[in-house]
Design a protein around this motif. Structure first.
Motif, PDB file in Angstrom:
ATOM      1  N   SER A  35      -5.894   2.654   1.038  1.00  0.00           N
ATOM      2  CA  SER A  35      -7.296   3.040   1.256  1.00  0.00           C
ATOM      3  C   SER A  35      -7.404   4.242   2.174  1.00  0.00           C
ATOM      4  O   SER A  35      -8.495   4.569   2.627  1.00  0.00           O
ATOM      5  CB  SER A  35      -8.070   1.860   1.842  1.00  0.00           C
ATOM      6  N   GLU A  36      -6.286   4.895   2.483  1.00  0.00           N
ATOM      7  CA  GLU A  36      -6.284   6.072   3.335  1.00  0.00           C
ATOM      8  C   GLU A  36      -5.287   7.080   2.785  1.00  0.00           C
ATOM      9  O   GLU A  36      -4.397   6.743   2.013  1.00  0.00           O
ATOM     10  CB  GLU A  36      -5.897   5.689   4.764  1.00  0.00           C
TER      11      GLU A  36
ATOM     12  N   SER B  68      -6.429   8.954  -0.834  1.00  0.00           N
ATOM     13  CA  SER B  68      -6.511   7.524  -1.132  1.00  0.00           C
ATOM     14  C   SER B  68      -6.859   7.296  -2.596  1.00  0.00           C
ATOM     15  O   SER B  68      -7.729   7.977  -3.164  1.00  0.00           O
ATOM     16  CB  SER B  68      -7.575   6.888  -0.235  1.00  0.00           C
ATOM     17  N   LYS B  69      -6.144   6.340  -3.207  1.00  0.00           N
ATOM     18  CA  LYS B  69      -6.364   5.932  -4.604  1.00  0.00           C
ATOM     19  C   LYS B  69      -6.164   7.082  -5.587  1.00  0.00           C
ATOM     20  O   LYS B  69      -6.680   7.035  -6.698  1.00  0.00           O
ATOM     21  CB  LYS B  69      -7.769   5.340  -4.783  1.00  0.00           C
TER      22      LYS B  69
ATOM     23  N   THR C 152       0.809  -1.211   0.000  1.00  0.00           N
ATOM     24  CA  THR C 152       0.000   0.000   0.000  1.00  0.00           C
ATOM     25  C   THR C 152       0.844   1.265   0.000  1.00  0.00           C
ATOM     26  O   THR C 152       0.312   2.353  -0.001  1.00  0.00           O
ATOM     27  CB  THR C 152      -0.914   0.019   1.238  1.00  0.00           C
TER      28      THR C 152
END
Length: 947
Positions: free
Chosen positions: A78-79, A149-150, A47
Motif C-alpha cells: 500500500s506504499e 503502490s499497487k 507485501t
C-alpha cells in the motif's frame, strides 16, 4: 519460507531468526492487539514486490549473440517501494539498450560519451542504473527503481557478445537468477550457423560460472522442460519450467546459469569467410595439424596467504598437468613468496624421471612470506629467453609462462605500472603469459593487464570453488599449440579498417576472428593469404573467396527487410566488426603509456561505442523520459524479446523531451479512411473527387515484388513501398495465385530521417536508434514531425508533419483458408502535405482528375495498334486520365462493400505491353462511379488481367 518471499531482485535479506527479522511493533501493543510474531512476519513479507515474469531471448548468428532480458515486477504493498533489478552478464558482453516501464511511464537508456571525471552515475529522478565488476570476472548490471503502490514495472535489457571458442566448443551462458518462483519463466536460444551445426548440447543448470572446461557428473542432463529443435543450420532451444518444476530445482527460485554448447562444420583450411553488405568476417580455426613443442614455466605463489585448501588444490592440479606434458615439451617450476625458488636452473625435457622429480618439488612447497610478483615473472622470462637462445628452438616452439597467485605484490617492486613495463620489456612479445588469480584479495586487474599485454589469457577463481579442476580446464585450452607467428593478409586496396591480423599463437580448439570493411562493395572476390609456422614447416594458405552482392532491398527508399529482424537487421557482420574494433581500441587505450596517443585512442573508442550503442568504460548510460505511452504496463510484453536480436525499445535520437500524448484507450478499429487505398489481392482504389469518380485496379505481381506506392522524395521527403507475399488461388478461380501486402515501409526525410517498417506482427521505427512496437498492444509514440499510433490487432496510423496521414489496416485470420494470409491494407487518410509532383502507383493520381466520355468507334486505335474487338457498333466508353485515354466495354456484376449494390461493369479492351515492375507493375483497372457504373480498364500503366 523466508527466502521464498523475501529474496527478490536485490531486496535485502532478513538477518537472524524469524523472531528477530524485524523490530517489534510497539504500536500494536498500545492499541491492545498483538498477533503471533510469525503471522505478522508473513503479512509483512506478502507485501514485497512480486516477480511475475522473467523472459530471456538470445539469437546467435554466426557466433555473434544478441540477447534481450525482460523482467516484470508487481508492488502489492500500500506504499511506494524501491527495488533493484540485477542481471549478471558475460564479461565480454556490451550492453546496447536498457528500458524501464514504471506504471504508464517509460524511461529509456541513451548511450552517451562519458565525462572524464570519475564516479559518473546515471540518474533520472529517483531511478538509476549502474554496471560494475561482479564476481568471477563477470559484470553485473543494476537498476534501482521506485514502484508506486499497487503498480507494475518492467525492465528490458539488451546486450551483445562474440562467443569464444574453447576446447572446440562455443559456449553461450545465460544467467537465470530470479531468486524466487516466477509465474512465467522462459529462456529461448536460437542458433543460426551457415556452416552447419555440430555437437549441440545443453548442460544442466550450473550454480558456478567457473566450472571451466572440465565437466562434472551429470552435466549432460537437460534442465527440466527443455525442448530442442534442430536441423543442419538452425537450432531452437526453449527452457520453460513451470512453478512446480522451478520449486524442484530450488525451493527458493532458480539460481544458476543456462548453458548451450555447440560447434560448427569446418571444411576449408583457409577458414570460414562471410561477407554481408560491405563488411566481412573471417573465422580461422585449422585442424589436423601436428602440435608445436611447448617451453613452459609454471610459476606458483607459495606465500603465507596460500595456506590450506588453495595450495593443496593447486598442487593437485599441477600434478595432473605435469602428467599431460608431451615428450617434445620442456618445462621448469618456480615457487615464489618473498623469495624466488627455482626448481632447476634451466628448462628440462619431459621424461618420467623429470616429471616425478617435479611433482616431489611441488609437494614439498610450504606457504610462507610475502608476494614478489615482479621478481617471479622476471625469473621465469629469463629462463625461457636463455633456453630459446641457447637451443635455437624459437622458430618451431611456443614459450609460455603459467602464473598463479592469490594476492597483490607486497615484496620487491610493488608499483603496478612498473611491473607491467618490466614484464613487457623482458618478454618482447616472444613469450605468452597466462595468469590465474585465486580468491577475493587478488589484484585481478594487474593479472588481466599482464596477460593482455603479453598475448595470454587470464582466469579468476573464487576460494570456495574447485580451483584444481579449473586450473586443469584452463591448461586444457593452451596445452596444444598448433601454429605460431600467424599473419593474415588481405589486399590493401580491397579492404579497410580491418581488425587485428597478427597473432603469436593458435591453440587447438580455439579460433581466430578478423573483421573488416570492404573498400568497394562491388568486389566480386576477396583474396586471403595466411602465413604461419608449425612444428614441421612454414605454412602458407591462399584462397579467393566469392563475395555475394549486397542484399536486395537495402536501398534508400527503405524497402522491406527480412521478417524477424535478427538475421538481416541489424547487419550481424557489421555489428561484429564494431564489437571487435571497439574491444581493440579499448585495449590499446588501456595499455598506452603516451598521454597524447592515449587520448586519441579514447576518443576513437568513444566515438565508435556511441555510434554502435555500446556501454563501455568510455561511454555512459543516461535514462530519459520517453514519448512512448501505453495503456498498461503489460503493453510492453512482446517488446521483451519478440523482436529477436534487435535492441528493443530504443530511444529515438533527437526526440522531443516532452512526452508524447498518452493513449487512454485503444482506437476503434472501424476508423474512417479515404477511398484512395490498396488492400486485399491487392485491389487499388483511387478517388477523383472533382469528377465524382473512383478508379479501381488490381495488381498481378509476384511474391517478393516491391511496389512503389507513394514517392515524393524530392519535396515532402516521403516514400512508401509495399512488399508482396503469395498464396494459392481459391478453387475454381481464374487466377493462378493471390498476392497480398506483408510489409509496408515508410521513409520520411523531413525534418529528420525516419524509417518505419510495418508488418502484421510489429512496427519498427528507426530514427537513428530503434524502437520496436508489437501490433498486439496499443501504444502511441511521437517525435518531432512524426507520430505513430498502434491500435491492438487493428491498425497503425502514421502522421507526418501534421499534413500527411497514412492508415495501415491489419488483417489477421484465426483459421485461415489455404488462399488466405495475414496481410496489410494501406490507406491515404490525408495528402495535403504531398506535392503535385508526387508519383507512385497511388501518388500519381492524388493531384489529378479523370473523365469518362464516349468516343466514336475506332478513335482510340492508333498506328501500330491491332484492331480492337468490338462489343457493338455504338460509340466506345473511354476513360481519360493525365492525357491518356482507354476504351472500355460495359458488363454487369454484383459487389459487396457494406451493402449489396447492383453495378454495371465495363471491361477494358486494350492490352498494352508490360513495362518494368519497379516502375509500373502489371495491373488491371476497374472504375466505379456514383451512378453505379463499374468500369474495369487496362490503362497506360501496363498489361491487364481480369479484375
Amino acid at each position: 519460507m523466508l527466502l521464498l518471499l523475501g529474496l527478490c531482485l536485490g531486496l535485502p535479506l532478513c538477518a537472524g531468526s524469524l523472531g528477530e527479522a524485524w523490530p517489534r511493533d510497539d504500536t500494536s501493543e498500545q492499541v491492545g492487539f498483538r498477533g503471533p510474531r510469525q503471522v505478522r512476519l508473513l503479512q509483512r513479507l506478502k507485501t514485497k514486490p512480486l516477480m511475475t515474469e522473467f523472459l530471456v531471448k538470445s539469437t546467435i548468428i554466426s557466433r555473434y549473440a544478441f540477447t534481450t532480458v525482460s523482467c516484470r515486477m508487481l508492488n502489492r504493498a500500500s506504499e511506494d517501494q524501491e527495488i533493484e533489478f540485477q542481471m549478471p552478464l558475460p564479461a565480454a558482453a556490451f550492453i546496447t539498450n536498457f528500458t524501464m516501464l514504471i506504471g504508464d511511464k517509460v524511461y529509456q537508456g541513451e548511450i552517451r560519451e562519458r565525462e572524464k571525471k570519475t564516479g559518473d552515475k546515471v540518474k533520472e529522478k529517483r531511478n538509476k542504473t549502474s554496471e560494475d565488476d561482479g564476481e568471477k570476472g563477470t559484470e553485473t548490471f543494476r537498476a534501482s527503481v521506485v514502484i508506486p503502490s499497487k503498480d507494475k514495472a518492467a525492465f528490458l535489457l539488451s546486450y551483445e557478445e562474440l562467443l569464444q571458442r574453447r576446447l572446440g566448443k562455443y559456449e553461450h551462458v545465460i544467467s537465470v537468477r530470479p531468486q524466487q518462483l516466477v509465474g512465467r519463466l522462459t529462456v529461448e536460444v536460437n542458433v543460426l550457423e551457415r556452416s552447419g551445426i555440430t555437437s549441440l548440447e545443453v548442460l544442466r543448470l550450473q550454480h558456478s560460472r567457473q566450472k571451466g572446461s572440465v565437466r562434472g557428473e551429470g552435466d549432460s542432463e537437460l534442465p527440466p522442460s527443455t525442448v530442442i529443435n534442430q536441423n543442419d543450420t538452425f537450432a531452437k532451444i526453449i527452457f520453460k519450467p513451470s512453478v512446480v518444476q522451478q520449486a524442484k530445482i530450488a525451493q527458493n527460485g532458480i539460481l544458476g546459469d543456462f548453458i548451450v554448447r555447440y560447434d560448427v562444420n569446418r571444411e576449408q583450411s583457409i577458414g570460414d569467410i562471410q561477407v554481408l553488405n560491405g563488411y566481412f568476417v573471417h573465422y580461422f580455426a585449422p585442424k589436423d595439424l601436428p602440435p608445436l613443442p611447448k617451453n613452459v614455466v609454471f610459476v606458483l605463489d607459495s606465500s603465507a596467504s596460500m595456506v590450506g585448501t588453495k595450495l593443496r588444490q593447486t598442487k593437485d592440479a599441477l600434478f595432473t598437468i605435469l602428467h599431460d606434458l608431451r615428450p617434445q615439451d620442456h618445462f621448469n617450476i618456480i615457487g615464489f613468496s618473498n623469495r624466488i625458488k627455482v626448481w632447476k636452473d634451466h628448462l628440462v625435457s619431459v621424461t618420467p624421471d623429470n616429471v616425478r622429480d617435479g611433482k616431489v618439488y611441488i609437494h614439498h612447497m610450504s606457504p610462507s612470506g610475502g608476494t614478489d610478483i615482479n621478481g617471479a615473472l622476471q625469473r621465469a622470462i629469463r629462463l625461457l629467453t636463455d633456453y630459446v637462445a641457447h637451443d635455437d628452438v624459437g622458430d618451431r616452439s611456443v614459450s609460455l609462462v603459467i602464473f598463479l597467485t592469490d594476492g597483490k605484490p607486497t615484496v620487491g617492486e610493488t608499483h603496478t605500472l612498473r611491473i607491467l613495463n618490466n614484464t613487457r620489456e623482458a618478454a618482447r612479445g616472444q613469450i605468452c603469459i597466462f595468469t590465474i588469480g585465486i580468491g577475493n584479495d587478488v589484484d585481478f586487474k594487474l593479472l588481466e593487464k599482464l596477460s593482455l599485454e603479453n598475448c595470454g589469457l587470464t582466469r579468476h577463481v573464487l576460494e570456495e570453488d574447485d580451483a584444481g579442476s579449473q586450473l586443469v580446464g584452463f591448461y586444457d585450452e593452451i596445452r596444444t599449440p598448433l601454429l605460431s607467428d600467424i599473419r593474415i593478409d588481405y589486399p590493401p586496396a580491397a579492404v579497410e579498417r580491418v581488425t587485428r591480423t597478427l597473432f603469436p599463437n593458435y591453440f587447438n580448439g580455439s579460433e581466430i576472428v578478423i573483421a573488416g570493411k570492404l573498400a568497394h562493395r562491388t568486389v566480386e572476390r576477396l583474396h586471403v593469404e595466411v602465413t604461419a609456422s608449425n612444428s614441421k614447416k612454414f605454412v602458407v594458405l591462399k584462397a579467393d573467396v566469392p563475395v555475394e552482392p549486397p542484399e536486395a532491398g537495402n536501398d534508400e527508399a527503405g524497402s522491406a527487410r527480412p521478417e524477424g529482424g535478427g538475421a538481416g537487421d541489424p547487419n550481424h557482420v557489421q555489428r561484429l566488426w564494431s564489437y571487435l574494433s571497439t574491444k581493440e581500441l579499448l585495449s590499446a587505450w588501456l595499455h598506452s603509456s603516451d598521454e597524447r596517443d592515449k587520448e586519441r585512442l579514447r576518443q576513437k573508442a568513444q566515438a565508435l561505442a556511441v555510434a554502435s550503442r555500446f556501454l563501455t568504460p568510455v561511454t555512459s548510460m543516461h535514462l530519459k523520459r520517453s514519448g512512448l505511452q501505453t495503456d498498461k504496463p503489460e503493453d510492453a510484453q512482446s517488446m521483451s524479446a519478440a523482436a529477436g536480436p534487435e535492441p528493443v525499445m530504443q530511444s529515438l535520437r533527437g526526440a522531443s523531451p516532452q512526452p508524447g500524448p498518452a493513449l487512454k484507450k485503444p482506437y476503434n478499429p472501424r476508423i474512417k479512411v479515404s477511398k484512395t487505398s490498396v488492400d486485399g489481392d491487392p485491389h487499388f482504389v483511387v478517388d477523383f473527387p472533382l469528377s465524382n469518380l473512383t478508379v479501381c485496379f488490381n495488381i498481378d505481381g509476384q511474391p517478393g515484388d516491391i511496389l512503389r506506392l507513394v514517392s515524393d522524395h524530392a519535396d515532402s521527403g516521403v516514400t512508401v513501398n509495399g512488399e508482396l507475399i503469395g498464396a494459392p488461388a481459391p478453387p475454381g478461380g481464374h487466377k493462378k495465385q493471390r498476392t497480398y501486402f506483408r510489409t509496408i515501409t515508410i521513409l520520411a526525410n523531413k525534418p529528420e530521417r525516419s524509417y518505419l517498417e510495418i508488418t502484421p506482427s510489429r512496427v519498427i521505427l528507426d530514427g537513428g536508434d530503434r524502437l520496436v512496437l508489437p501490433c498486439n498492444r496499443s501504444a502511441v509514440v511521437g517525435r518531432r514531425g512524426l507520430e505513430v499510433s498502434v491500435s491492438a490487432n487493428a491498425n497503425v496510423t502514421v502522421t507526418i508533419q501534421g499534413t500527411i496521414a497514412f492508415v495501415v489496416l491489419i488483417h489477421l485470420y484465426k483459421k485461415p483458408a489455404p488462399y488466405q494470409r495475414d496481410h496489410l491494407g494501406f490507406y491515404i487518410s490525408s495528402s495535403r502535405g504531398l506535392s503535385s509532383s508526387c508519383h507512385g502507383l497511388l501518388g500519381q493520381f492524388l493531384s489529378r482528375d479523370a473523365t469518362l466520355t464516349q468516343e466514336p468507334a475506332g478513335l482510340s486505335e492508333g498506328p501500330g495498334r491491332p484492331p480492337l474487338p468490338r462489343a457493338g457498333d455504338g460509340p466506345e466508353t473511354v476513360l481519360k486520365v493525365r492525357g491518356h485515354q482507354v476504351p472500355v466495354v460495359r458488363k454487369q456484376r454484383r459487389i459487396y462493400n457494406g451493402e449489396e449494390q447492383s453495378l454495371s461493369r465495363v471491361t477494358s479492351r486494350r492490352h498494352p505491353a508490360p513495362t518494368q515492375l519497379s516502375t509500373y507493375p502489371s495491373v488491371s483497372v476497374q472504375l466505379h462511379n456514383p451512378s453505379r457504373t463499374a468500369i474495369p480498364l487496362s490503362p497506360w500503366l501496363q498489361h491487364v488481367s481480369r479484375c
